[in-house]
Design a protein around this motif. Structure first.
Motif, mmCIF file in Angstrom:
data_model
loop_
_atom_site.group_PDB
_atom_site.id
_atom_site.type_symbol
_atom_site.label_atom_id
_atom_site.label_comp_id
_atom_site.label_asym_id
_atom_site.label_seq_id
_atom_site.Cartn_x
_atom_site.Cartn_y
_atom_site.Cartn_z
ATOM 1 N N ILE A 24 0.841 -1.192 0.000
ATOM 2 C CA ILE A 24 0.000 0.000 0.000
ATOM 3 C C ILE A 24 0.882 1.250 0.000
ATOM 4 C CG2 ILE A 24 -1.750 1.277 1.286
ATOM 5 C CD1 ILE A 24 -3.099 -1.168 0.549
ATOM 6 N N ARG A 25 1.977 1.190 0.768
ATOM 7 C CA ARG A 25 2.855 2.348 0.861
ATOM 8 C C ARG A 25 3.432 2.703 -0.510
ATOM 9 N NH1 ARG A 25 8.378 1.936 4.070
ATOM 10 N NH2 ARG A 25 8.896 1.017 2.079
ATOM 11 N N ASP A 26 3.817 1.634 -1.194
ATOM 12 C CA ASP A 26 4.380 1.817 -2.521
ATOM 13 C C ASP A 26 3.354 2.452 -3.460
ATOM 14 O OD1 ASP A 26 6.406 1.280 -4.546
ATOM 15 O OD2 ASP A 26 4.938 -0.161 -5.303
ATOM 16 N N LEU A 27 2.134 1.938 -3.346
ATOM 17 C CA LEU A 27 1.057 2.457 -4.180
ATOM 18 C C LEU A 27 0.828 3.935 -3.864
ATOM 19 C CD1 LEU A 27 -1.324 1.704 -6.167
ATOM 20 C CD2 LEU A 27 -2.711 1.480 -4.119
ATOM 21 N N ALA A 28 0.811 4.246 -2.568
ATOM 22 C CA ALA A 28 0.596 5.621 -2.135
ATOM 23 C C ALA A 28 1.705 6.516 -2.670
ATOM 24 C CB ALA A 28 0.542 5.680 -0.616
ATOM 25 N N ASN A 29 2.936 6.036 -2.575
ATOM 26 C CA ASN A 29 4.068 6.801 -3.090
ATOM 27 C C ASN A 29 3.895 7.115 -4.561
ATOM 28 O OD1 ASN A 29 5.495 7.042 -0.787
ATOM 29 N ND2 ASN A 29 6.846 5.291 -1.166
ATOM 30 N N LEU A 31 1.152 7.102 -6.343
ATOM 31 C CA LEU A 31 0.036 8.016 -6.578
ATOM 32 C C LEU A 31 0.445 9.440 -6.243
ATOM 33 C CD1 LEU A 31 -3.006 5.983 -5.279
ATOM 34 C CD2 LEU A 31 -2.466 6.590 -7.637
ATOM 35 N N ALA A 32 1.149 9.600 -5.132
ATOM 36 C CA ALA A 32 1.580 10.925 -4.700
ATOM 37 C C ALA A 32 2.480 11.535 -5.770
ATOM 38 C CB ALA A 32 2.325 10.824 -3.380
ATOM 39 N N TYR B 215 -1.121 -6.678 -2.865
ATOM 40 C CA TYR B 215 -0.968 -5.966 -1.594
ATOM 41 C C TYR B 215 -1.233 -6.935 -0.453
ATOM 42 C CZ TYR B 215 -1.515 -2.247 -4.956
ATOM 43 O OH TYR B 215 -1.370 -1.452 -6.058
#
Lengths: 427, 306
Positions: A24-29, A31-32, B215
């Motif tokens: 999720i963190r990677d995805l958030a990164n 997206l950001a 995920y």
């Protein structure tokens, strides 16, 4: 002639690095970054091959194209990382191509593993049914063949015992027995045969051979050149994700060996060779070593003629000397040693190259040598010089297999092809 | 074992329409005189057809995978399938103690039956959701070695719970006899609500198992999610305790409609608010359809990621 498998422009690309497995963190990164408008961070390429790395993508296979006719038995060989497994996975529909197309006509069975889906808690019988359906049989077909499968595996009494109580050999035999009764029109096999004991391997090869001879289309992916040679007539060589050869097996195997050996050919530098023995007086010193008479692919010819050239420099005056050579197998087991006739040394301060010849009827495999110079007078006690791990060479299966009626050399037979065992002629 | 089946690989797919079908992979009946099955493998593009026909052809595998789970679930445990009964029974006992003796929750029927009838669909849902969520990642060894329609893995996971559920029905009938409580005609609708429970678990599970491949956080979150989810369902309390004006929003949780309907069918309590059941079913359908679509879209990359 109708074709069984037709592959057109097949390519498969993977993403490099861990981006695929993200969190999720990677995805958030990501997206950001996209929101801010900055690009993604570049990932250092894993491979140095510029042909295969394209930004953060890696081409596991590129533009593969071939057609296999019905009843053909084709081998696919290549180094690790050449793309064999990827091709196999594409043909087995485990993963999907990035571009291109595969068409297969007929019932396909692909065997990437023996005993896929075996559950240790289930009995042999339950596992036969499970494994069989996983490989594409119906329960009815399995019921019909159950006796034959059990017979082939030789697990009769243990059929209703959980597989976790089986020996590993029994488990593998049961798995292979199921696979052997698949009866497909196209068979795609990985190096599943590399498991199990010698007897089992030979049995697998035998089964493969009968499948190949029964007019089925077989694609056989292997490292084992000897089995490729016994089973196939046509071979495709992969290298760096590309097809570099498609033609007769004998030629293909030679190409593969050539591909593989490039790093080892040429003059062996001894500048960084190890000298592990102590007490070397260095009155005589080896300055160069070479292996001559290789067949151009870094392999020893079939007759085992071994030509080594040793360049020796005399640092002081000394008497006659012997060259001793020990051949080691890849796991550093000493195979045998040989000694030269007494040789006269070069004059003090001079160098001289000695050409030495020997015949070693070695089994296929990779070897290296240790070479020593001893003074003749000391009867081997005084060492002038000694080098370890030099002159690596390979005896290829190809150079041997032609005159081996046994098919392939098994590691269990040792490192030497002994002479003899001829029938005596009675008059 | 002796049911006659055609081989899944030999049986041609009769859903012709290959010219412009957006299928990644299709098994078509070749129109050549040999009439041999032909397999075409191409890059995945667009949204994929559901292709239930293919899953049907792999029904033997589905059946055997489900049976594998059923027969290994409680192997090497002394109580075995007794656990399927013991868990809801003990939970219902604790709930009775807490919510009927300590906190006096008013219910139409004796609280133990009330709790047990609510727990049955809930435990099925919770266990199946957990199993289905881990099905793809757990099936990694299979996924990376052999082809089969990937939906078979989550589908095979719904069978174990059904066996447990069947055992729980026996206990429930015991309880009904004990409390001399006779169910009404609605009991005939129980299979419908069992089906709805199964589909709800699948709807969420298919989303979660596909997400879990990429995920893994999902796998961590599910047990916690289930824990809090239970309190958002009318299991320990009757729906009448939920303020009237919130009930439609409350029913967005599809398990609300499922549990209410289930309990009504079993115990003949006040019939559920059909608007709420409708909302629950609608939400469930949306989740199921989008879940299957998402699953189909990403399934081609499962083997590359696992």
């Amino acid at each position: 002639m109708t074709y069984s498998i037709q592959i057109e422009n097949l390519s498969k690309r993977y993403r490099l690095g861990l981006t695929h497995a993200g969190s999720i963190r990677d995805l958030a990164n990501r997206l950001a970054r996209r929101l801010i408008g900055r690009g993604e961070t570049k990932i250092a390429p894993l491979s140095h091959d510029p042909d295969r790395v394209d930004g953060e993508h890696f081409w596991a296979l590129r533009n593969i194209q071939f057609t296999v006719n019905q009843g053909e038995v084709v081998g696919i060989i290549g180094k690790n990382g050449a793309g064999k497994s990827t091709l196999l996975k594409l043909l087995s529909r485990i993963t999907f191509p990035t571009a291109g197309r595969i068409e297969m006509v007929g019932r396909v069975a692909s065997l990437l593993e023996v005993g896929t889906g075996f559950h240790p808690e289930l009995t042999g019988r339950e596992n036969v049914f499970l494994n069989g359906t996983i490989l594409g049989m119906t329960r009815q077909e399995i019921s019909r063949q159950l006796d034959a499968i059990v017979d082939f595996a030789g697990v009769g009494k243990f059929l209703d015992t959980p597989v976790k109580r089986y020996s590993s050999g029994m488990t593998v035999r049961l798995g292979f027995a199921v696979a052997a009764h698949l009866d497909p029109e196209i068979l795609i096999v990985d190096e599943v045969l590399a498991v199990g004991d010698i007897e089992f391997q030979n049995r697998c090869i035998g089964k493969m051979k009968s499948v190949a001879e029964s007019g089925k289309t077989v694609l056989f992916v292997s490292h084992n050149l000897a089995s490729i040679k016994t089973l196939t007539t046509r071979t495709i060589v992969l290298s760096g994700g590309k097809m570099i050869f498609d033609g007769p097996t004998a030629e293909g195997v030679t190409r593969y060996v050539a591909e593989n050996m490039i790093a080892d050919t040429g003059q062996q530098s001894i500048a960084d060779a190890k000298r592990t023995l102590t007490g070397l007086d260095q009155n005589l010193q080896m300055t160069d070593l070479g292996l001559r008479g290789l067949d151009g692919h870094g392999t020893l010819p079939a007759d085992g003629r071994f030509q080594v050239s040793v360049t020796v420099r005399a640092n002081s005056d000394c008497g006659e000397f012997l060259v001793g050579m020990t051949v080691y197998s890849q796991d550093k087991t000493p195979i045998g040693s040989t000694f030269s006739d007494p040789l006269s040394p070069p004059q003090c301060g001079q160098s001289r190259t000695y050409e030495l010849v020997a015949t070693f009827p070695l089994a296929p495999g990779r070897y290296h040598c240790g070479i020593s110079l001893t003074s003749l007078r000391s009867a081997g006690r005084e060492l002038h010089d000694s080098l370890d791990d030099v002159i690596p060479f390979e005896v290829s299966a190809t150079s041997i297999v032609d005159d081996l009626r046994t098919g392939q050399w098994s590691a269990a037979w040792g490192y030497y092809r002994l002479n003899g065992l001829k029938e005596t002629v009675h008059s | 074992m002796d049911r006659v089946n055609a081989n899944p690989l030999l049986k041609p797919n009769c859903q012709g329409d290959t010219a412009n079908s957006p299928l990644t992979l299709e098994t078509i009946n070749q129109m050549s005189p040999t009439a041999k099955q032909s397999t075409i493998i191409e890059p995945p593009r667009g949204w994929l057809k559901l292709n239930l026909g293919e899953i049907w052809r792999y029904r033997d595998l589905l059946y055997l995978l489900a049976r594998r789970d059923i027969s290994t679930r409680f192997r090497q445990s002394v109580i075995g399938y007794g656990w399927a009964i013991l868990r809801p029974l003990l939970t219902a006992a604790i709930f009775t103690l807490v919510f009927s003796v300590f906190v006096k929750v008013e219910t139409e029927v004796p609280y133990p039956i009330f709790a047990f009838a609510g727990l049955m669909p809930w435990l099925y849902f919770a266990n199946s959701l957990t199993d289905v969520t881990s099905s793809i990642v757990g099936g990694g060894p299979l996924l990376t070695k052999v082809y089969f329609p990937r939906l078979v893995l989550p589908l095979a996971k719904i069978g174990v719970g059904l066996v447990e559920l069947a055992l729980q029905f026996l206990v429930l009938f015991g309880l009904l006899i004990y409390y001399s409580y006779a169910p009404g005609w609605q009991i005939l609708l129980v299979p419908v609500f069992v089906l709805v429970t199964v589909v709800t678990a699948l709807a969420f599970g298919i989303w979660l198992t596909a997400l879990n491949v990429k995920y893994r956080d999902v796998g961590m979150a599910v047990p916690f999610l289930i824990q809090i989810w239970m309190y958002l369902c009318p299991i320990v309390y009757p729906i009448t305790m939920v303020p009237e004006q919130f009930r439609t929003i409350y029913a967005i949780n599809p398990m609300v409609g499922v549990i209410e309907g289930f309990r009504w069918a079993l115990l003949g309590t006040q019939h559920p608010n059909w608007t709420m059941v409708g909302v629950s079913l609608a939400v469930m359908s949306v989740i199921l359809i989008t879940g299957v679509a998402y699953f189909r879209k990403v399934e081609t990359s499962f083997a590359d990621i696992i």
